[in-house]
Design a protein around this motif. Sequence first.
Motif, short mmCIF file in Angstrom:
data_model
loop_
_atom_site.label_atom_id
_atom_site.label_comp_id
_atom_site.label_asym_id
_atom_site.label_seq_id
_atom_site.Cartn_x
_atom_site.Cartn_y
_atom_site.Cartn_z
N LEU A 43 0.78 -1.25 -0.10
CA LEU A 43 -0.01 -0.03 -0.03
C LEU A 43 0.83 1.19 0.18
CD1 LEU A 43 -2.80 1.47 0.31
CD2 LEU A 43 -2.21 1.39 2.79
N GLU A 44 0.49 2.08 -0.70
CA GLU A 44 1.10 3.31 -0.87
C GLU A 44 0.06 4.66 -0.46
OE1 GLU A 44 4.12 4.55 -4.02
OE2 GLU A 44 2.27 6.16 -4.74
N TRP A 45 0.53 5.38 0.64
CA TRP A 45 -0.44 6.48 1.03
C TRP A 45 0.16 7.73 0.74
CZ3 TRP A 45 -4.49 4.41 4.64
CH2 TRP A 45 -5.41 5.52 4.92
N ARG A 46 -0.33 8.59 0.01
CA ARG A 46 0.39 9.69 -0.22
C ARG A 46 -0.30 11.07 0.07
NH1 ARG A 46 3.89 8.99 -4.78
NH2 ARG A 46 3.73 11.05 -5.33
N PHE A 79 3.87 7.47 2.54
CA PHE A 79 4.09 6.37 3.51
C PHE A 79 3.55 5.09 2.76
CE2 PHE A 79 2.50 10.12 5.66
CZ PHE A 79 3.34 10.18 6.58
N ARG A 80 4.62 4.12 3.15
CA ARG A 80 4.48 2.82 2.59
C ARG A 80 4.20 1.58 3.57
NH1 ARG A 80 6.07 3.83 -2.72
NH2 ARG A 80 7.69 5.74 -2.89
N ALA A 122 -2.81 0.60 -4.17
CA ALA A 122 -2.47 -0.88 -3.72
C ALA A 122 -2.76 -1.72 -5.09
CB ALA A 122 -2.93 -1.27 -2.43
N PRO A 123 -1.85 -2.73 -5.15
CA PRO A 123 -2.47 -3.68 -6.49
C PRO A 123 -3.89 -4.32 -6.07
CG PRO A 123 -0.14 -4.12 -5.81
CD PRO A 123 -0.67 -3.25 -4.71
N ASN A 124 -4.09 -4.64 -4.92
CA ASN A 124 -5.28 -5.36 -4.61
C ASN A 124 -6.55 -4.51 -3.66
OD1 ASN A 124 -3.63 -5.38 -2.09
ND2 ASN A 124 -4.59 -7.11 -1.17
#
Length: 566
Positions: A288-291, A326-327, A535-537
């Motif tokens: 998950l990538e949270w920007r 944030f990753r 996120a991919p999913n």
Amino acid sequence: MLLDSNPSTRPVNADNPFTVPDLQRHTIRPFGVYVLNGLASTGENLIALDTIRGYLIQVDCLNDSTTVLNPHHLEQFMDATGLSIWQEQIWFARDEQVYWCTFEDLTPRKFISLPYPVNGVAVKESAVYVTCQKYGYILIFNRDTGSEITRFPLPGVGEENLSIRDEELWVCDTLERSVYCLDRATGELQFSILTPYENPTGITFHPDPFTGESILYLCYAQEERYIRDNPNRADDPYELAVRDRTFIHPLHFHYDAEKRYTLSNGYLMEMSYVEELSPLEDVTLTDLEWRIAMPASTDRQKILHIEPIGMPYEEEIQNGQRVAVFRFDRLEKNEGRIFGWKALMEVRGIKYQLNFRDTEDIPVLTEEFQQRYLVDDDELAMDKPAIQWAAREAIGTETNILRQVLKIRNYVYDRMSYGIKPHIDTPDVALERGVGSCGEYVGILLALARLNGIACRTVGRYKCPSDPDRRNVPLEPDFNHVWIEFYVPGYGWLPMESNVDDVIEGGPYPTRFFMGLPWFHAEISKGIPFERIAAPNLPEEISIGDLSLNHVRFTILEELPPPQAT
């Protein structure tokens, strides 16, 4: 003499235990007054007028000591406004009349009458300047004959008060929360300034008794709500009540003629934006990538420091904007985390000073800007016939870009009223409904401007609660907020509020935040999303609001010194 350890204070006498304040940042709070609506200076003393009690008061700038100068003439000064002093004469207005008297004889003598209520008075030599909101003019009279010499249009739309410095006429406007510097002979606007507080009701220049430096003082009159402990209601003693709040404060300003803007009072503050994981949906995400966008450095906003909260982030630059990334390798359902950033920044009021003449002959918008800022990139319904028709109707035959933007804003204000909704509709739906949030105002403004070839972008994201006296305590905004910036080729980006100036049904509308922002706006994301996740999913129906709660906090630390040339 003793020197206080605080560098913002001045030397004090050993016999006086009270610290002498830094007058450039000291708020003067006269005792026993209710609504100040007039301010003047004798050069030695600061004089103010309480319109409720009829007090003509002398105020000590150092310790707020208050002396009533007209103890036997209160009734004659009740409901009076627009104080001015010329030599030994005291000038003021009441209802439709302008009066004068002397310090020795406080019996008012009528000077002139107007058909409408008078708001402000200023006198210098043989000229008497009078403001009348209903007339829409500053009227200039001969002091000896009472005959009108000429008149200037009022620079704002509210009730206005006056002061004179040399060949400058200074005007403060209650509704515009602005001060205007005009040429005294022609009425031409030199520049304008946003005030740190709302509802300025008096203006004057007064010398600092230590340095002799001239300080521009404004008085303000407001009402504030507070929780009152009512002893007569033992079962539930707390109730909401209203009280008067009136005071005098310096107005700082620096006009940068080259960059064409004026800076005003500023504050050092902390701002934090934090997400608390609180999922409404049982979902597990991987990679998950949270920007989250971070505050920007601008003409009015200086970022001193930013640091992470809760967990580290990687900083990236997106279209010139700073973004915290944030990753999460894996985010489990019902997982608890807190993460975000905290910024230390300086913020000021700013007012850009372009006028219609400046934008008569501007360069053509570049191909890059056309492709980036004239497109429908956020469900703006620019292909809908209703929006295309509105875009044509809004500007008519106008070709000047500043007039076009102002006409588009007023067109939207004429047709919209502010209201909070659970979601943002597209501009065609919101315009037909006639009620919208700031985000829906922004959508309509973007669509109409872009269809007319005006590059513009969304800006936000939060406003600090706007009382600068509430310092060193956490302040939480009730809502997020967005506005727009439009681009003038050859100059740059200019701000314009979304819905905030839509305060008078049918107009005329204030222009305080047209090409201007007050100190309490936090500029964070310019033309990019404030926050997003990937996120991919990630299920398509899952949003940030399904995963977390945000916590926004401001803390005003101190008022900044007056702005200086850079």
